[in-house]
Motif scaffolding. Structure first.
Motif, PDB file in Angstrom:
ATOM      1  N   PRO A 136      -9.553   0.719  -3.427  1.00 24.76           N
ATOM      2  CA  PRO A 136      -9.611  -0.370  -4.307  1.00 24.76           C
ATOM      3  C   PRO A 136      -8.591  -1.066  -4.900  1.00 24.76           C
ATOM      4  CG  PRO A 136     -11.293   1.246  -4.583  1.00 24.76           C
ATOM      5  CD  PRO A 136     -10.018   1.918  -3.955  1.00 24.76           C
ATOM      6  N   TYR A 137      -7.322  -0.186  -5.069  1.00 26.95           N
ATOM      7  CA  TYR A 137      -6.233  -0.672  -5.730  1.00 26.95           C
ATOM      8  C   TYR A 137      -5.233  -1.356  -4.493  1.00 26.95           C
ATOM      9  CZ  TYR A 137      -7.911   2.782  -8.972  1.00 26.95           C
ATOM     10  OH  TYR A 137      -8.979   3.356  -9.932  1.00 26.95           O
ATOM     11  N   ILE A 138      -5.181  -1.047  -3.670  1.00 24.91           N
ATOM     12  CA  ILE A 138      -4.459  -1.612  -2.510  1.00 24.91           C
ATOM     13  C   ILE A 138      -4.351  -3.031  -1.930  1.00 24.91           C
ATOM     14  CG2 ILE A 138      -3.699  -1.479  -0.103  1.00 24.91           C
ATOM     15  CD1 ILE A 138      -4.528   1.396  -0.128  1.00 24.91           C
ATOM     16  N   ASN A 139      -3.162  -3.733  -2.155  1.00 27.92           N
ATOM     17  CA  ASN A 139      -3.182  -4.882  -1.884  1.00 27.92           C
ATOM     18  C   ASN A 139      -3.358  -5.229  -0.229  1.00 27.92           C
ATOM     19  OD1 ASN A 139      -2.679  -7.948  -1.829  1.00 27.92           O
ATOM     20  ND2 ASN A 139      -0.622  -7.666  -2.746  1.00 27.92           N
ATOM     21  N   PRO A 140      -4.381  -5.869   0.089  1.00 28.13           N
ATOM     22  CA  PRO A 140      -4.567  -6.286   1.423  1.00 28.13           C
ATOM     23  C   PRO A 140      -3.668  -7.248   2.045  1.00 28.13           C
ATOM     24  CG  PRO A 140      -6.376  -7.119   0.284  1.00 28.13           C
ATOM     25  CD  PRO A 140      -5.540  -6.610  -0.830  1.00 28.13           C
ATOM     26  N   HIS A 141      -3.184  -7.972   1.027  1.00 25.88           N
ATOM     27  CA  HIS A 141      -2.371  -9.404   1.585  1.00 25.88           C
ATOM     28  C   HIS A 141      -1.081  -9.171   1.818  1.00 25.88           C
ATOM     29  CE1 HIS A 141      -5.978 -11.424   0.356  1.00 25.88           C
ATOM     30  NE2 HIS A 141      -5.785 -10.634  -0.988  1.00 25.88           N
ATOM     31  N   LEU A 142      -0.615  -7.835   1.712  1.00 27.50           N
ATOM     32  CA  LEU A 142       0.846  -7.506   1.878  1.00 27.50           C
ATOM     33  C   LEU A 142       1.443  -7.939   3.208  1.00 27.50           C
ATOM     34  CD1 LEU A 142       1.388  -4.052   0.100  1.00 27.50           C
ATOM     35  CD2 LEU A 142       2.618  -6.087  -0.532  1.00 27.50           C
ATOM     36  N   ASP A 143       2.628  -8.406   2.973  1.00 24.32           N
ATOM     37  CA  ASP A 143       3.226  -8.983   4.452  1.00 24.32           C
ATOM     38  C   ASP A 143       3.323  -7.722   5.392  1.00 24.32           C
ATOM     39  OD1 ASP A 143       3.176 -11.560   3.210  1.00 24.32           O
ATOM     40  OD2 ASP A 143       5.431 -11.203   2.783  1.00 24.32           O
ATOM     41  N   LYS A 144       3.352  -8.132   6.787  1.00 22.70           N
ATOM     42  CA  LYS A 144       3.395  -6.989   7.568  1.00 22.70           C
ATOM     43  C   LYS A 144       4.910  -6.522   7.959  1.00 22.70           C
ATOM     44  CE  LYS A 144      -0.982  -7.046   8.867  1.00 22.70           C
ATOM     45  NZ  LYS A 144      -2.004  -5.984   8.461  1.00 22.70           N
ATOM     46  N   GLU A 145       5.951  -7.379   7.159  1.00 20.96           N
ATOM     47  CA  GLU A 145       7.138  -6.926   7.375  1.00 20.96           C
ATOM     48  C   GLU A 145       7.491  -5.473   6.783  1.00 20.96           C
ATOM     49  OE1 GLU A 145       9.722  -9.753   5.751  1.00 20.96           O
ATOM     50  OE2 GLU A 145       8.728 -11.602   6.609  1.00 20.96           O
ATOM     51  N   GLU A 146       8.320  -4.755   7.070  1.00 23.68           N
ATOM     52  CA  GLU A 146       8.366  -3.398   6.857  1.00 23.68           C
ATOM     53  C   GLU A 146       8.801  -3.157   5.263  1.00 23.68           C
ATOM     54  OE1 GLU A 146      11.121   0.515   7.604  1.00 23.68           O
ATOM     55  OE2 GLU A 146      11.663  -1.306   8.542  1.00 23.68           O
ATOM     56  N   TYR A 149       5.100  -4.021   3.679  1.00 22.93           N
ATOM     57  CA  TYR A 149       4.157  -3.383   4.220  1.00 22.93           C
ATOM     58  C   TYR A 149       4.157  -1.840   3.843  1.00 22.93           C
ATOM     59  CZ  TYR A 149       0.203  -2.894   7.287  1.00 22.93           C
ATOM     60  OH  TYR A 149      -1.072  -2.233   8.085  1.00 22.93           O
ATOM     61  N   ARG A 150       5.344  -1.289   3.665  1.00 23.72           N
ATOM     62  CA  ARG A 150       5.503   0.052   3.306  1.00 23.72           C
ATOM     63  C   ARG A 150       4.796   0.510   2.089  1.00 23.72           C
ATOM     64  NH1 ARG A 150       9.575   0.503  -0.279  1.00 23.72           N
ATOM     65  NH2 ARG A 150      11.103  -1.224  -0.128  1.00 23.72           N
ATOM     66  N   LEU A 151       4.615  -0.703   1.152  1.00 22.72           N
ATOM     67  CA  LEU A 151       3.898  -0.637  -0.123  1.00 22.72           C
ATOM     68  C   LEU A 151       2.698  -0.365  -0.090  1.00 22.72           C
ATOM     69  CD1 LEU A 151       5.791  -3.222  -1.866  1.00 22.72           C
ATOM     70  CD2 LEU A 151       6.353  -1.152  -2.113  1.00 22.72           C
ATOM     71  N   ARG A 152       2.060  -0.494   1.199  1.00 21.55           N
ATOM     72  CA  ARG A 152       0.510  -0.125   1.360  1.00 21.55           C
ATOM     73  C   ARG A 152       0.294   1.522   1.595  1.00 21.55           C
ATOM     74  NH1 ARG A 152      -2.980  -4.320   4.873  1.00 21.55           N
ATOM     75  NH2 ARG A 152      -4.203  -2.708   4.103  1.00 21.55           N
ATOM     76  N   LYS A 269       3.430 -10.296  -2.380  1.00 21.18           N
ATOM     77  CA  LYS A 269       4.559  -9.234  -2.086  1.00 21.18           C
ATOM     78  C   LYS A 269       4.449  -8.082  -3.126  1.00 21.18           C
ATOM     79  CE  LYS A 269       7.472 -12.976  -0.053  1.00 21.18           C
ATOM     80  NZ  LYS A 269       7.305 -12.326   1.275  1.00 21.18           N
ATOM     81  N   SER A 270       3.495  -7.876  -3.680  1.00 16.50           N
ATOM     82  CA  SER A 270       3.686  -6.747  -4.532  1.00 16.50           C
ATOM     83  C   SER A 270       2.491  -5.472  -4.280  1.00 16.50           C
ATOM     84  CB  SER A 270       3.638  -7.025  -5.933  1.00 16.50           C
ATOM     85  OG  SER A 270       3.342  -5.990  -7.090  1.00 16.50           O
ATOM     86  N   GLY A 271       2.756  -4.407  -4.547  1.00 18.80           N
ATOM     87  CA  GLY A 271       1.925  -3.082  -4.081  1.00 18.80           C
ATOM     88  C   GLY A 271       1.260  -2.789  -5.519  1.00 18.80           C
ATOM     89  N   SER A 272       1.926  -1.472  -5.959  1.00 15.92           N
ATOM     90  CA  SER A 272       1.104  -0.960  -6.983  1.00 15.92           C
ATOM     91  C   SER A 272       1.798  -1.348  -8.366  1.00 15.92           C
ATOM     92  CB  SER A 272       1.358   0.548  -7.097  1.00 15.92           C
ATOM     93  OG  SER A 272       2.666   1.053  -6.944  1.00 15.92           O
ATOM     94  N   GLN A 273       3.005  -2.071  -8.345  1.00 19.21           N
ATOM     95  CA  GLN A 273       3.698  -2.495  -9.545  1.00 19.21           C
ATOM     96  C   GLN A 273       2.752  -3.640 -10.233  1.00 19.21           C
ATOM     97  OE1 GLN A 273       6.990  -1.790 -10.226  1.00 19.21           O
ATOM     98  NE2 GLN A 273       7.479  -2.924 -11.795  1.00 19.21           N
TER      99      GLN A 273
END
Length: 363
Positions: A136-146, A149-152, A269-273
């Motif tokens: 539920p917390y993960i951002n599904p829109h993060l870019d596929k760039e490394e 995307y590593r923020l997922r 472009k943001s993950g947990s932040q």
């Protein structure tokens, strides 16, 4: 004023001997002032590792201190190093409880746990969790760039389930695994745990560039009471009052923010932040002393590394508010390798501060 500065500048340029003498004298005077300040101020103002006088509770029966980490196989060497640094630099290893949240099988984890506990007296507590627990917390829109995307990674979102999983713990410190601790972590946590706010963090004066201004209005229109846009903080180290976190239903607010993001792609472009800043930024968190934290060690070279043995002049050249330039890593309690050049990587940066804690790592 500008004329005076120009005159002074010219005078210094034309008088290298005078400048050298001035710097030496100033450095000596500043060191004497600093020594006097360290003696006069209470322990919680110290920028150095804790002393026996600072450590008020130093036996195994004292209130335990809880630190939470999470890692997969890729960063397991980093996790071991940060644990080594905490244990090596505390006077109360038996009071330290390190909680490891793991979502995958980590090679030799159990063996390493037994070695640490038997040799140091510290406690390693393992917590398994499933990807569905943090989904539920993960951002599904993060870019596929490394680099985004590593923020997922599931381990990146384990901080959101701490309050629920550690139901009987009143306070805990979250740390990323690309850090080391140079001070007494047990004494530091006891001194800095917030009493009237759910979170303490190292502040940043500017708003987060990865959270568009429109995000705040969108969430407010959905009935979510978001925080002010600044100051912000780095979510890599969070000292959490878990009791207040639960009482104030912080997790409920964060889940609502994440749900709206899933629907409207608020921060691509943001993950947990981002959700943490939207819920707890502004005036909702307690500010920790910025001089105790140095980040960006995994990025571009720092002034201290370029100047080498002459880096001691930085605090004399830059004013206190420019601490990121004036600060020296030896004086920070926490060193953070956020950035691509992790210290265990082949092209890792500033390895000299990390390697003393990386001997005999289990791989």
């Amino acid at each position: 004023m500008m004329d005076m500065m120009h005159i002074h500048s010219c005078f210094y340029i034309k008088s290298p001997v005078f400048l050298t003498l001035l710097v030496v004298i100033t450095h000596y005077l500043m060191s004497q002032v600093e020594m006097a300040r360290q003696v006069a101020l209470p322990p919680h103002h110290s920028l150095y590792a804790a002393t026996p006088e600072c450590n008020l509770l130093s036996n195994a029966t004292a209130t335990p201190v809880h630190v939470v980490l999470s890692s997969g196989n890729k960063h397991f060497v980093g996790l071991q190093a940060v644990v080594n640094s905490m244990i090596n630099n505390t006077q109360s290893p038996a009071s330290l409880f390190v909680h490891l949240f793991v979502a995958e099988d980590i090679h030799n984890l159990e063996y390493w746990k037994r070695q640490v506990e038997s040799q140091t007296g510290s406690h390693i507590v393992l917590h398994d969790f499933q990807p569905s627990d943090v989904e539920p917390y993960i951002n599904p829109h993060l870019d596929k760039e490394e680099h985004t995307y590593r923020l997922r990674a599931d381990s990146n979102f384990a901080r959101f389930i701490m309050a629920e999983r550690l139901a009987n713990v009143s306070a805990a410190l979250w740390m990323d695994s690309d850090m080391i601790v140079q001070g007494d972590i047990v004494a530091w946590v006891r001194r800095n745990t917030p009493a009237d706010k759910p979170l303490a963090a190292f502040p940043r004066s500017k708003s987060d560039p990865y959270i568009p201004d429109s995000t705040y209005g969108t969430l407010y229109d959905r009935g979510i009471q978001v925080s002010k846009a600044s100051p912000t903080f780095n979510a890599g180290i969070l000292l959490m009052n878990l009791k207040l976190w639960r009482e104030q239903k912080v997790d409920e607010t964060i889940r609502k923010i994440c749900q709206v993001n899933r629907e409207q792609n608020l921060y691509p472009k943001s993950g947990s932040q981002a959700p943490l800043l939207l819920a707890l930024g502004g005036d909702r968190f307690q500010h920790l002393n910025p001089q105790e934290y140095m980040d960006g060690l995994g990025g571009r070279p720092k002034p201290f590394s370029l100047l080498g043995k002459h880096a001691w002049v930085l605090p004399l050249v830059f004013p206190p508010e420019e601490y990121k330039w004036a600060k020296l890593p030896e004086r920070a309690v926490f060193l953070h390798w956020n950035g691509k050049r992790k210290p265990w990587a082949h092209n890792g940066a500033h390895k000299q501060f990390w390697e003393p804690y990386a001997e005999d790592l289990v791989r």
